[in-house]
Motif scaffolding. Structure first.
Motif, mmCIF file in Angstrom:
data_model
loop_
_atom_site.group_PDB
_atom_site.id
_atom_site.type_symbol
_atom_site.label_atom_id
_atom_site.label_comp_id
_atom_site.label_asym_id
_atom_site.label_seq_id
_atom_site.Cartn_x
_atom_site.Cartn_y
_atom_site.Cartn_z
ATOM 1 N N PRO A 99 26.350 58.007 -11.301
ATOM 2 C CA PRO A 99 27.332 57.314 -12.156
ATOM 3 C C PRO A 99 28.738 57.892 -12.087
ATOM 4 C CG PRO A 99 25.271 57.616 -13.340
ATOM 5 C CD PRO A 99 25.142 58.368 -12.039
ATOM 6 N N GLU A 100 28.866 59.215 -11.976
ATOM 7 C CA GLU A 100 30.214 59.811 -11.947
ATOM 8 C C GLU A 100 30.997 59.419 -10.696
ATOM 9 O OE1 GLU A 100 27.084 62.956 -10.898
ATOM 10 O OE2 GLU A 100 27.365 61.549 -12.544
ATOM 11 N N GLN A 101 30.318 58.983 -9.640
ATOM 12 C CA GLN A 101 30.992 58.455 -8.454
ATOM 13 C C GLN A 101 31.078 56.935 -8.503
ATOM 14 O OE1 GLN A 101 28.931 59.002 -4.694
ATOM 15 N NE2 GLN A 101 30.562 57.990 -3.547
ATOM 16 N N ALA A 102 29.993 56.303 -8.917
ATOM 17 C CA ALA A 102 29.902 54.846 -8.848
ATOM 18 C C ALA A 102 30.823 54.140 -9.839
ATOM 19 C CB ALA A 102 28.455 54.407 -9.069
ATOM 20 N N LYS A 103 30.890 54.627 -11.066
ATOM 21 C CA LYS A 103 31.696 53.932 -12.080
ATOM 22 C C LYS A 103 33.175 53.860 -11.695
ATOM 23 C CE LYS A 103 32.864 53.655 -16.945
ATOM 24 N NZ LYS A 103 32.778 54.286 -18.270
ATOM 25 N N PRO A 104 33.815 54.988 -11.318
ATOM 26 C CA PRO A 104 35.235 54.878 -10.935
ATOM 27 C C PRO A 104 35.455 53.974 -9.725
ATOM 28 C CG PRO A 104 34.614 57.191 -11.179
ATOM 29 C CD PRO A 104 33.366 56.382 -11.304
ATOM 30 N N LEU A 105 34.510 53.971 -8.792
ATOM 31 C CA LEU A 105 34.674 53.119 -7.612
ATOM 32 C C LEU A 105 34.499 51.652 -7.961
ATOM 33 C CD1 LEU A 105 35.490 53.500 -4.731
ATOM 34 C CD2 LEU A 105 33.098 53.764 -4.108
ATOM 35 N N TRP A 106 33.568 51.325 -8.852
ATOM 36 C CA TRP A 106 33.392 49.948 -9.331
ATOM 37 C C TRP A 106 34.656 49.494 -10.081
ATOM 38 C CZ3 TRP A 106 32.108 48.445 -14.656
ATOM 39 C CH2 TRP A 106 31.830 47.093 -14.793
ATOM 40 N N GLU A 107 35.202 50.373 -10.913
ATOM 41 C CA GLU A 107 36.434 50.041 -11.639
ATOM 42 C C GLU A 107 37.604 49.843 -10.675
ATOM 43 O OE1 GLU A 107 36.510 53.365 -14.344
ATOM 44 O OE2 GLU A 107 35.355 52.256 -15.864
ATOM 45 N N PHE A 108 37.695 50.685 -9.653
ATOM 46 C CA PHE A 108 38.737 50.545 -8.638
ATOM 47 C C PHE A 108 38.580 49.203 -7.911
ATOM 48 C CE2 PHE A 108 40.285 51.094 -4.273
ATOM 49 C CZ PHE A 108 41.585 51.518 -4.497
ATOM 50 N N PHE A 109 37.350 48.843 -7.543
ATOM 51 C CA PHE A 109 37.057 47.565 -6.901
ATOM 52 C C PHE A 109 37.546 46.402 -7.773
ATOM 53 C CE2 PHE A 109 33.809 44.112 -6.674
ATOM 54 C CZ PHE A 109 34.096 43.629 -5.405
ATOM 55 N N ASN A 110 37.252 46.452 -9.064
ATOM 56 C CA ASN A 110 37.696 45.396 -9.979
ATOM 57 C C ASN A 110 39.224 45.330 -10.051
ATOM 58 O OD1 ASN A 110 35.036 44.674 -10.579
ATOM 59 N ND2 ASN A 110 34.927 46.131 -12.272
ATOM 60 N N GLN A 111 39.860 46.478 -10.042
ATOM 61 C CA GLN A 111 41.328 46.537 -10.041
ATOM 62 C C GLN A 111 41.891 45.898 -8.768
ATOM 63 O OE1 GLN A 111 42.888 50.563 -10.405
ATOM 64 N NE2 GLN A 111 44.769 49.957 -9.363
ATOM 65 N N LYS A 112 41.273 46.187 -7.621
ATOM 66 C CA LYS A 112 41.738 45.614 -6.359
ATOM 67 C C LYS A 112 41.569 44.091 -6.366
ATOM 68 C CE LYS A 112 43.393 48.266 -3.654
ATOM 69 N NZ LYS A 112 44.821 48.596 -3.729
ATOM 70 N N LEU A 113 40.492 43.586 -6.963
ATOM 71 C CA LEU A 113 40.322 42.134 -7.100
ATOM 72 C C LEU A 113 41.469 41.542 -7.913
ATOM 73 C CD1 LEU A 113 36.491 41.966 -7.819
ATOM 74 C CD2 LEU A 113 37.623 40.987 -5.811
ATOM 75 N N GLU A 114 41.839 42.214 -8.993
ATOM 76 C CA GLU A 114 42.963 41.755 -9.815
ATOM 77 C C GLU A 114 44.261 41.778 -9.019
ATOM 78 O OE1 GLU A 114 42.652 44.249 -13.300
ATOM 79 O OE2 GLU A 114 41.335 42.792 -14.291
ATOM 80 N N GLU A 115 44.453 42.816 -8.206
ATOM 81 C CA GLU A 115 45.657 42.898 -7.372
ATOM 82 C C GLU A 115 45.704 41.775 -6.335
ATOM 83 O OE1 GLU A 115 45.968 46.870 -5.756
ATOM 84 O OE2 GLU A 115 45.983 47.752 -7.776
ATOM 85 N N GLU A 116 44.543 41.239 -5.977
ATOM 86 C CA GLU A 116 44.481 40.088 -5.066
ATOM 87 C C GLU A 116 44.818 38.782 -5.785
ATOM 88 O OE1 GLU A 116 44.011 39.956 -1.758
ATOM 89 O OE2 GLU A 116 43.786 42.124 -1.576
ATOM 90 N N GLY A 117 45.022 38.857 -7.107
ATOM 91 C CA GLY A 117 45.401 37.676 -7.879
ATOM 92 C C GLY A 117 44.262 37.037 -8.661
ATOM 93 N N LEU A 118 43.130 37.724 -8.759
ATOM 94 C CA LEU A 118 41.972 37.163 -9.445
ATOM 95 C C LEU A 118 41.845 37.695 -10.869
ATOM 96 C CD1 LEU A 118 39.604 37.549 -6.402
ATOM 97 C CD2 LEU A 118 40.250 35.370 -7.470
#
Length: 146
Positions: A99-118
């Protein structure tokens, strides 16, 4: 990273009966993280998902992206995507990131989706969740950053 993408009509995720995210149309993403995943993997998948042409045009061909049809994202963390059932009957989740690796990476992924305009709605990392969706098509794609 692995993502199971389902093109969806209305979709909702709940934790303990409380709605944490919902969309009217778009993609439900089940997102798994393994030990070797990095921000590069997350950024690659976010860009790929934003550009995939999985929505029909007037001729019924998949020619439109989620951005073109105004769809949203419902992102759900899913460590079981890295479950291994080769031996025995109980899955091994040794390939799933901690979890200490997966959660920040999942959150980063969601942020990148938002940066793509979603617009991104989410479940709750590590929680037992109930996910409801209308699988549109059905269209289901499995993506792997490796």
């Amino acid at each position: 990273m692995k993502v199971v993408l389902q093109r969806s009509g209305p979709a909702t995720v709940r934790v303990d009966g409380e709605k944490t995210g919902s969309i009217e149309k778009g993609y439900v993403l089940l997102v798994g993280v393994t030990h070797s995943d990095s921000e590069e993997d997350a950024a690659y998948l976010a860009k790929k998902i934003a550009g995939l042409r999985l929505w029909e045009d007037t001729e019924g061909k998949m020619n439109h992206s989620i951005l073109e049809v105004g769809g949203d994202i419902l992102s759900v963390s899913q460590f079981t995507l890295f479950g291994d059932v080769k031996k025995g009957r109980r899955p091994s989740f040794i390939e799933a990131a901690r979890p200490e690796q997966a959660k920040p990476l999942w959150e980063f992924f969601n942020q990148k989706l938002e940066e793509e305009g979603l617009k991104v709605q989410t479940g709750v990392f590590g929680a037992m969740m109930d996910v409801e969706l209308i699988n549109d098509g059905p269209v289901t794609i499995i993506l792997d950053s490796k």
